[in-house]
Design an enzyme around this catalytic site. Structure first.
Site, PDB file in Angstrom:
ATOM      1  N   TYR A 188       0.832  -1.205   0.000  1.00 50.76           N
ATOM      2  CA  TYR A 188       0.000   0.000   0.000  1.00 50.76           C
ATOM      3  C   TYR A 188       0.869   1.259   0.000  1.00 50.76           C
ATOM      4  CZ  TYR A 188      -2.956   3.606   2.151  1.00 50.76           C
ATOM      5  OH  TYR A 188      -3.608   4.757   2.450  1.00 50.76           O
ATOM      6  N   TYR A 192       1.253   4.230  -3.428  1.00 56.18           N
ATOM      7  CA  TYR A 192       0.934   5.650  -3.503  1.00 56.18           C
ATOM      8  C   TYR A 192       1.596   6.297  -4.699  1.00 56.18           C
ATOM      9  CZ  TYR A 192      -1.934   6.704   0.498  1.00 56.18           C
ATOM     10  OH  TYR A 192      -2.988   6.798   1.360  1.00 56.18           O
TER      11      TYR A 192
END
Length: 320
Positions: A188, A192
């Site tokens: 995760y 970004y």
């Protein structure tokens, strides 16, 4: 995933600098094969959404291998700003400040080094909120011995989060949360950079672009201790929130072995085998879809763009 805008390598001899020819029509690459140069091969562009998703998956794998080397004290930390500490640009927009996160990490590491604990590593990203574009940071810490964790409210999916006075001591610009570091949270953090705006958008908004920062050699210790087995299987097994999954060997490890492995022909053999499998898979998918190569890439681009739009925050940051 696969590159959606592969670049053609031409007139390439061993040791020569790579030259590229890239003709694009919108977001999908189209190649003029009638030019008077010899096309030898294609390589990933490293910029399309497919390449960026592959890159984030590699960081998830490397982070998971780092956790295997040091199973304790691995945390997923989120840092946010309070209103009075927000830094605004000339357009009046809250902006990320790279120096803030750099100073925080350096101060935290020095604090533990003075107490005899060395070897803290990190993988960090700066990001802007989806709704209000509010700046914040995500950091995957490896081998960070926090002994003052205080339980906070559970996340909406029932997983535990904490705070730490040690973290508050060095991040005095707002708030923080701490969760258990997993493959999902590391992936995760890296993703970004996949959701990022275009370069022109950042310049127009006068915002610091979203970017990954990391320690050297994440996952390298585990890899060096298990490289024979990893290359024998040519894959890495990682525990994810959906069970054990098999991942490709990160390119970082290939580059490392190119410098250190005496049997360079074996590594060339592995790469050639991977390439044949990839081309066969691509051919089979084209046959099933009954579409041209260009149209197939266009369809894949749309699918991956939809995946990126659905990326959400990992609430699985530590079980109760």
């Amino acid at each position: 995933m696969a590159c959606l805008r592969p670049l053609q390598v031409h007139n390439l001899k061993k040791g020569e600098k790579v030259n590229f020819k890239h003709y694009s029509n919108g977001d999908v690459a189209r190649y003029d094969m009638n030019k008077n140069y010899i096309v030898n091969d294609s390589v990933p562009c490293r910029k399309c959404v497919g390449c960026r998703l592959d890159n984030s998956a590699e960081w998830g794998v490397r982070a998971s291998l780092e956790i295997k080397s040091n199973p304790k004290h691995n945390w997923f930390v989120t840092l946010t700003y309070s209103d009075e500490h927000l830094v605004y640009n000339a357009l009046g927009r809250p902006n990320c400040v790279p120096e803030h996160i750099t100073k925080f990490i350096k101060s935290l590491r020095k604090y533990f080094e003075r107490r005899g604990h060395i070897g803290i590593k990190y993988l960090a990203s700066n990001e802007y909120g989806t709704k209000r574009m509010r700046p914040h940071y995500h950091i995957c810490f490896f081998n960070l011995p926090l002994d003052d964790l205080e339980k906070t409210i559970d996340s909406q999916k029932g997983y535990q989060q904490w705070t730490s006075k040690t973290i508050s001591r060095f991040w005095d610009k707002g708030f923080h949360t701490i969760g258990e570091l997993t493959y999902h949270s590391a992936n995760y953090t890296a993703r970004y950079t996949t959701k990022k705006l275009g370069v022109k958008d950042y310049k127009a908004l006068q915002l610091v672009p979203e970017k990954l920062r990391m320690s050297k050699g994440i996952g390298l210790k585990y890899f060096m201790e298990n490289k024979e087995r990893i290359y024998k299987e040519d894959s890495v097994l990682i525990s994810t929130d959906k069970g054990i999954k098999r991942f490709k060997v990160p390119k970082y490890f290939d580059r490392r072995m190119e410098r250190e492995w005496q049997d360079e022909f074996y590594l060339d053999y592995i790469k050639e085998k991977r390439e044949k499998v990839a081309k066969r898979t691509l051919f089979q998918r084209q046959i099933v879809s009954s579409r041209s190569y260009t149209d197939y890439l266009g369809d894949e681009q749309k699918k991956l763009n939809n995946i990126v739009k659905r990326l959400t925050r990992p609430l699985k940051t530590g079980k109760k």
